[in-house]
Write a protein that holds these residues in place. Sequence first.
Motif, mmCIF file in Angstrom:
data_model
loop_
_atom_site.group_PDB
_atom_site.id
_atom_site.type_symbol
_atom_site.label_atom_id
_atom_site.label_comp_id
_atom_site.label_asym_id
_atom_site.label_seq_id
_atom_site.Cartn_x
_atom_site.Cartn_y
_atom_site.Cartn_z
ATOM 1 N N LEU A 43 0.821 -1.209 0.000
ATOM 2 C CA LEU A 43 0.000 0.000 0.000
ATOM 3 C C LEU A 43 0.860 1.266 0.000
ATOM 4 O O LEU A 43 0.575 2.223 -0.730
ATOM 5 N N VAL A 44 1.918 1.281 0.807
ATOM 6 C CA VAL A 44 2.798 2.452 0.859
ATOM 7 C C VAL A 44 3.509 2.632 -0.479
ATOM 8 O O VAL A 44 3.621 3.751 -0.990
ATOM 9 N N MET A 45 3.984 1.539 -1.070
ATOM 10 C CA MET A 45 4.641 1.639 -2.378
ATOM 11 C C MET A 45 3.672 2.155 -3.436
ATOM 12 O O MET A 45 4.054 2.952 -4.307
ATOM 13 N N GLY A 46 2.423 1.739 -3.367
ATOM 14 C CA GLY A 46 1.418 2.241 -4.306
ATOM 15 C C GLY A 46 1.248 3.746 -4.178
ATOM 16 O O GLY A 46 1.138 4.456 -5.188
ATOM 17 N N ALA A 47 1.252 4.247 -2.941
ATOM 18 C CA ALA A 47 1.142 5.697 -2.733
ATOM 19 C C ALA A 47 2.373 6.413 -3.279
ATOM 20 O O ALA A 47 2.260 7.483 -3.893
ATOM 21 N N ILE A 48 3.546 5.822 -3.085
ATOM 22 C CA ILE A 48 4.775 6.427 -3.619
ATOM 23 C C ILE A 48 4.698 6.513 -5.144
ATOM 24 O O ILE A 48 5.032 7.542 -5.741
ATOM 25 N N PHE A 49 4.240 5.450 -5.789
ATOM 26 C CA PHE A 49 4.120 5.466 -7.252
ATOM 27 C C PHE A 49 3.127 6.531 -7.704
ATOM 28 O O PHE A 49 3.358 7.228 -8.700
ATOM 29 N N GLN A 50 2.010 6.674 -6.984
ATOM 30 C CA GLN A 50 1.037 7.718 -7.336
ATOM 31 C C GLN A 50 1.664 9.100 -7.218
ATOM 32 O O GLN A 50 1.441 9.959 -8.063
ATOM 33 N N LEU A 51 2.420 9.311 -6.154
ATOM 34 C CA LEU A 51 3.067 10.602 -5.963
ATOM 35 C C LEU A 51 4.099 10.880 -7.051
ATOM 36 O O LEU A 51 4.214 12.004 -7.529
ATOM 37 N N LYS A 52 4.839 9.846 -7.451
ATOM 38 C CA LYS A 52 5.851 10.023 -8.502
ATOM 39 C C LYS A 52 5.205 10.377 -9.841
ATOM 40 O O LYS A 52 5.761 11.132 -10.623
ATOM 41 N N ARG A 53 4.034 9.801 -10.117
ATOM 42 C CA ARG A 53 3.343 10.077 -11.375
ATOM 43 C C ARG A 53 2.590 11.396 -11.347
ATOM 44 O O ARG A 53 2.208 11.924 -12.385
ATOM 45 N N GLY A 54 2.374 11.927 -10.155
ATOM 46 C CA GLY A 54 1.572 13.135 -10.009
ATOM 47 C C GLY A 54 2.335 14.410 -10.328
ATOM 48 O O GLY A 54 3.490 14.391 -10.743
ATOM 49 N N SER A 55 1.678 15.510 -10.078
ATOM 50 C CA SER A 55 2.238 16.821 -10.400
ATOM 51 C C SER A 55 2.929 17.468 -9.207
ATOM 52 O O SER A 55 3.377 18.606 -9.307
ATOM 53 N N ASP A 56 2.981 16.780 -8.085
ATOM 54 C CA ASP A 56 3.640 17.269 -6.865
ATOM 55 C C ASP A 56 3.012 18.551 -6.343
ATOM 56 O O ASP A 56 3.692 19.425 -5.818
ATOM 57 N N LYS A 57 1.718 18.666 -6.507
ATOM 58 C CA LYS A 57 0.987 19.801 -5.950
ATOM 59 C C LYS A 57 0.492 19.409 -4.563
ATOM 60 O O LYS A 57 0.099 18.259 -4.339
ATOM 61 N N PRO A 58 0.480 20.346 -3.618
ATOM 62 C CA PRO A 58 0.081 20.026 -2.248
ATOM 63 C C PRO A 58 -1.291 19.346 -2.141
ATOM 64 O O PRO A 58 -1.445 18.384 -1.394
ATOM 65 N N ASP A 59 -2.260 19.827 -2.900
ATOM 66 C CA ASP A 59 -3.599 19.229 -2.834
ATOM 67 C C ASP A 59 -3.588 17.783 -3.310
ATOM 68 O O ASP A 59 -4.234 16.917 -2.726
ATOM 69 N N GLU A 60 -2.854 17.539 -4.374
ATOM 70 C CA GLU A 60 -2.769 16.174 -4.907
ATOM 71 C C GLU A 60 -2.022 15.261 -3.928
ATOM 72 O O GLU A 60 -2.437 14.132 -3.681
ATOM 73 N N ASN A 61 -0.932 15.755 -3.368
ATOM 74 C CA ASN A 61 -0.178 14.968 -2.393
ATOM 75 C C ASN A 61 -1.040 14.634 -1.174
ATOM 76 O O ASN A 61 -1.015 13.517 -0.665
ATOM 77 N N ARG A 62 -1.803 15.617 -0.716
ATOM 78 C CA ARG A 62 -2.685 15.417 0.432
ATOM 79 C C ARG A 62 -3.744 14.359 0.111
ATOM 80 O O ARG A 62 -4.041 13.502 0.931
ATOM 81 N N ARG A 63 -4.275 14.409 -1.108
ATOM 82 C CA ARG A 63 -5.292 13.433 -1.508
ATOM 83 C C ARG A 63 -4.718 12.017 -1.507
ATOM 84 O O ARG A 63 -5.345 11.091 -1.002
ATOM 85 N N VAL A 64 -3.516 11.848 -2.046
ATOM 86 C CA VAL A 64 -2.874 10.528 -2.063
ATOM 87 C C VAL A 64 -2.653 10.034 -0.636
ATOM 88 O O VAL A 64 -2.945 8.884 -0.312
ATOM 89 N N LEU A 65 -2.175 10.925 0.221
ATOM 90 C CA LEU A 65 -1.926 10.550 1.611
ATOM 91 C C LEU A 65 -3.227 10.217 2.332
ATOM 92 O O LEU A 65 -3.299 9.231 3.080
ATOM 93 N N GLU A 66 -4.262 11.000 2.097
ATOM 94 C CA GLU A 66 -5.563 10.724 2.719
ATOM 95 C C GLU A 66 -6.125 9.382 2.244
ATOM 96 O O GLU A 66 -6.701 8.634 3.042
#
Length: 118
Positions: A43-66
Amino acid sequence: MIHQLKLVLSVLANQLSAAVDEVNENNVAPLVTMRQITELMRLVMGAIFQLKRGSDKPDENRRVLENLLASLRQIAGDERVAMDGRNAAVATLQYRTTASTIAQIEAIAGARTGSGVR
């Protein structure tokens, strides 16, 4: 955020290594712990992959973490319910591992955002 989740992943890897060292023919607990840790690592690795593919915006990062925390909390809730059943000892081991991972992620989220993600 990726760096912080990699730290959580590192802690889980250390816990996995310790559980492997405890395996013996008379004790099933380390095997249960190992299975739980590998699921949490997935699960943690999946979140890391989502973050790597994302735009590194705070809202997006918060959504992945939530979303990660919501998944972990659902697992912990299921384990708490199972603690009242036949496999209470297994569920207790799983719950402890999941709850500690949630606490680690909430700690890094609080350090990163200034407040915990709930």
